[in-house]
Scaffold this motif. Sequence first.
Motif, PDB file in Angstrom:
ATOM      1  N   SER A  42      16.970   1.209  25.710  1.00  0.00           N
ATOM      2  CA  SER A  42      16.729   2.578  25.176  1.00  0.00           C
ATOM      3  C   SER A  42      18.055   3.139  24.204  1.00  0.00           C
ATOM      4  O   SER A  42      17.693   3.663  23.361  1.00  0.00           O
ATOM      5  CB  SER A  42      16.403   3.645  26.025  1.00  0.00           C
ATOM      6  N   SER A  46      17.504   3.861  20.355  1.00  0.00           N
ATOM      7  CA  SER A  46      18.172   5.181  19.898  1.00  0.00           C
ATOM      8  C   SER A  46      18.930   4.991  18.710  1.00  0.00           C
ATOM      9  O   SER A  46      18.994   5.872  17.505  1.00  0.00           O
ATOM     10  CB  SER A  46      18.616   6.035  21.133  1.00  0.00           C
ATOM     11  N   GLU A  81      16.946  20.362  18.968  1.00  0.00           N
ATOM     12  CA  GLU A  81      16.357  19.337  20.119  1.00  0.00           C
ATOM     13  C   GLU A  81      17.269  18.491  20.384  1.00  0.00           C
ATOM     14  O   GLU A  81      17.604  18.043  21.309  1.00  0.00           O
ATOM     15  CB  GLU A  81      14.800  19.216  19.765  1.00  0.00           C
ATOM     16  N   ILE A  94      19.364  17.390  23.635  1.00  0.00           N
ATOM     17  CA  ILE A  94      19.381  16.245  24.481  1.00  0.00           C
ATOM     18  C   ILE A  94      20.553  15.582  24.602  1.00  0.00           C
ATOM     19  O   ILE A  94      21.133  14.952  25.578  1.00  0.00           O
ATOM     20  CB  ILE A  94      18.172  15.141  23.643  1.00  0.00           C
ATOM     21  N   THR A 128      15.573   7.832  30.723  1.00  0.00           N
ATOM     22  CA  THR A 128      14.494   8.889  30.128  1.00  0.00           C
ATOM     23  C   THR A 128      15.052   9.669  28.999  1.00  0.00           C
ATOM     24  O   THR A 128      14.324   9.873  28.206  1.00  0.00           O
ATOM     25  CB  THR A 128      14.315   9.742  31.369  1.00  0.00           C
ATOM     26  N   LEU A 129      16.400   9.894  29.160  1.00  0.00           N
ATOM     27  CA  LEU A 129      16.927  11.101  28.016  1.00  0.00           C
ATOM     28  C   LEU A 129      17.226  10.117  26.889  1.00  0.00           C
ATOM     29  O   LEU A 129      16.578  10.785  25.798  1.00  0.00           O
ATOM     30  CB  LEU A 129      18.371  11.323  28.502  1.00  0.00           C
ATOM     31  N   TRP A 130      17.638   8.855  26.963  1.00  0.00           N
ATOM     32  CA  TRP A 130      17.572   8.080  25.844  1.00  0.00           C
ATOM     33  C   TRP A 130      16.164   7.980  25.005  1.00  0.00           C
ATOM     34  O   TRP A 130      16.171   8.034  23.993  1.00  0.00           O
ATOM     35  CB  TRP A 130      18.207   6.762  26.203  1.00  0.00           C
ATOM     36  N   GLN A 131      15.261   7.720  26.026  1.00  0.00           N
ATOM     37  CA  GLN A 131      13.971   7.658  25.252  1.00  0.00           C
ATOM     38  C   GLN A 131      13.598   8.914  24.587  1.00  0.00           C
ATOM     39  O   GLN A 131      12.872   8.604  23.615  1.00  0.00           O
ATOM     40  CB  GLN A 131      12.700   7.158  26.415  1.00  0.00           C
ATOM     41  N   GLN A 132      13.654   9.949  25.420  1.00  0.00           N
ATOM     42  CA  GLN A 132      13.512  11.246  24.730  1.00  0.00           C
ATOM     43  C   GLN A 132      14.019  11.425  23.328  1.00  0.00           C
ATOM     44  O   GLN A 132      13.518  11.835  22.503  1.00  0.00           O
ATOM     45  CB  GLN A 132      13.819  12.334  25.570  1.00  0.00           C
ATOM     46  N   ARG A 133      15.195  10.848  23.414  1.00  0.00           N
ATOM     47  CA  ARG A 133      16.081  10.873  22.156  1.00  0.00           C
ATOM     48  C   ARG A 133      15.607   9.932  20.998  1.00  0.00           C
ATOM     49  O   ARG A 133      15.461  10.627  19.740  1.00  0.00           O
ATOM     50  CB  ARG A 133      17.656  10.618  22.373  1.00  0.00           C
ATOM     51  N   GLN A 138      12.475   9.194  20.958  1.00  0.00           N
ATOM     52  CA  GLN A 138      11.123   9.501  20.388  1.00  0.00           C
ATOM     53  C   GLN A 138      11.328  10.710  19.398  1.00  0.00           C
ATOM     54  O   GLN A 138      10.537  10.763  18.545  1.00  0.00           O
ATOM     55  CB  GLN A 138      10.335  10.139  21.831  1.00  0.00           C
ATOM     56  N   LEU A 139      12.432  11.463  19.688  1.00  0.00           N
ATOM     57  CA  LEU A 139      12.828  12.660  18.742  1.00  0.00           C
ATOM     58  C   LEU A 139      13.154  12.076  17.460  1.00  0.00           C
ATOM     59  O   LEU A 139      12.827  12.739  16.360  1.00  0.00           O
ATOM     60  CB  LEU A 139      13.766  13.658  19.436  1.00  0.00           C
TER      61      LEU A 139
END
Lengths: 198, 170
Positions: B89, B93, B121, B125, B144-149, B151-152
């Motif tokens: 991830s 990213s 955002e 993150i 999870t955080l890296w995946q959110q990053r 995705q963003l």
Amino acid sequence: MKASDSTASTPASMRYPTFVDELVVKRATRGDAAAISQVYDILSTPAFNLANRMTMNRQLAEDVLHDTFIKVIANLHKYRGQVPLWAWVRQVLVNTCLNVMKKESRHQYHDSLIDEFGRETIADPVNHDHDHARLDAMTLLGQLSEKSRTVLILHDLEGLTHPEIAAMFEQTESFSKSVLFRARKQLNELIKGHDPEH
Amino acid sequence: MTQNTELPLSRSARELLDTLPVQRPSADVWASIQQSRLAEEGKRSDRYRRYWQSTSLAALLLITLMSGYWIGQQRPASMSAEAMALQQSMTESRLLEQQLRALNVAPALHASHQGRHARQELARIDVQINQAYIESRPDAALTTLWQQRSQLLSNMIQQGQRRNLQPERI
């Protein structure tokens, strides 16, 4: 409580019973305490007398009886009835007795024999009383060696065969025959020696 | 002398043996047998109790040791999978971030409301990711955080690409 009278004696010709009813045996093998007690009632007298004659010592004979019945009761569940119960108990008793006799020193139970029978004939054969009236079988048996006495008792009183005796001693049949020959000869001579007519 | 030949007992000897007294053992013997049996049964039940206690203890110890071994066997694989997911991830990213920079859409994103929101955002993150590393949070949480990053960033790239296709609106 078992009835007992250590001083009571009956002639050996009145054979003591050794037959235990099959039903009693079955119950005893299943651990029924009353049946075990009944087995002891029937077999303790022949067992005690055999031990007493082999050891020539009442106390030791009672110890042997105790140890024998402890073993018998503990192993009754293994008894399958191939031989009469008495024959099975007798084998345990003779083995126990032979082991005990090996351990005990000879003089210990000769001393006791004097106490028991009030005579000195065994401990001091030189002072042996030649009065025929005092001659008895126990005294004479006591003058045989342990081995001779045991073989004589097992063969001539208990009716065991030479192969059976040989197996108990872990010896050959020739051993049993040879010891019996010597025992009988010695006993015959002892009797002649005590007989005032000889 | 042939000792194996049966020498008969003399008549006198036979008669004498017939007079052997028959005695009874004292009553104490049976009482003593009973006592010994009770003592033996007591010892036996003690032995059984000790046996079951020690067996249960041994079984418990064995289960504990086996569980420990099993957990020990399982944990490295699990940790390795989590570490791999985290690594993956993070790489994703970083690649997306490079891709975003290559598009050179920063001014365009800054100009729009959605773009500004996306940048805020992203900053939020990044703060969370830094905090997670400071707090030594598990790999799964970081992933999870890296995946959110990622995705963003992916959304921002799409947004920037759309802006690039419509330059007149910038």
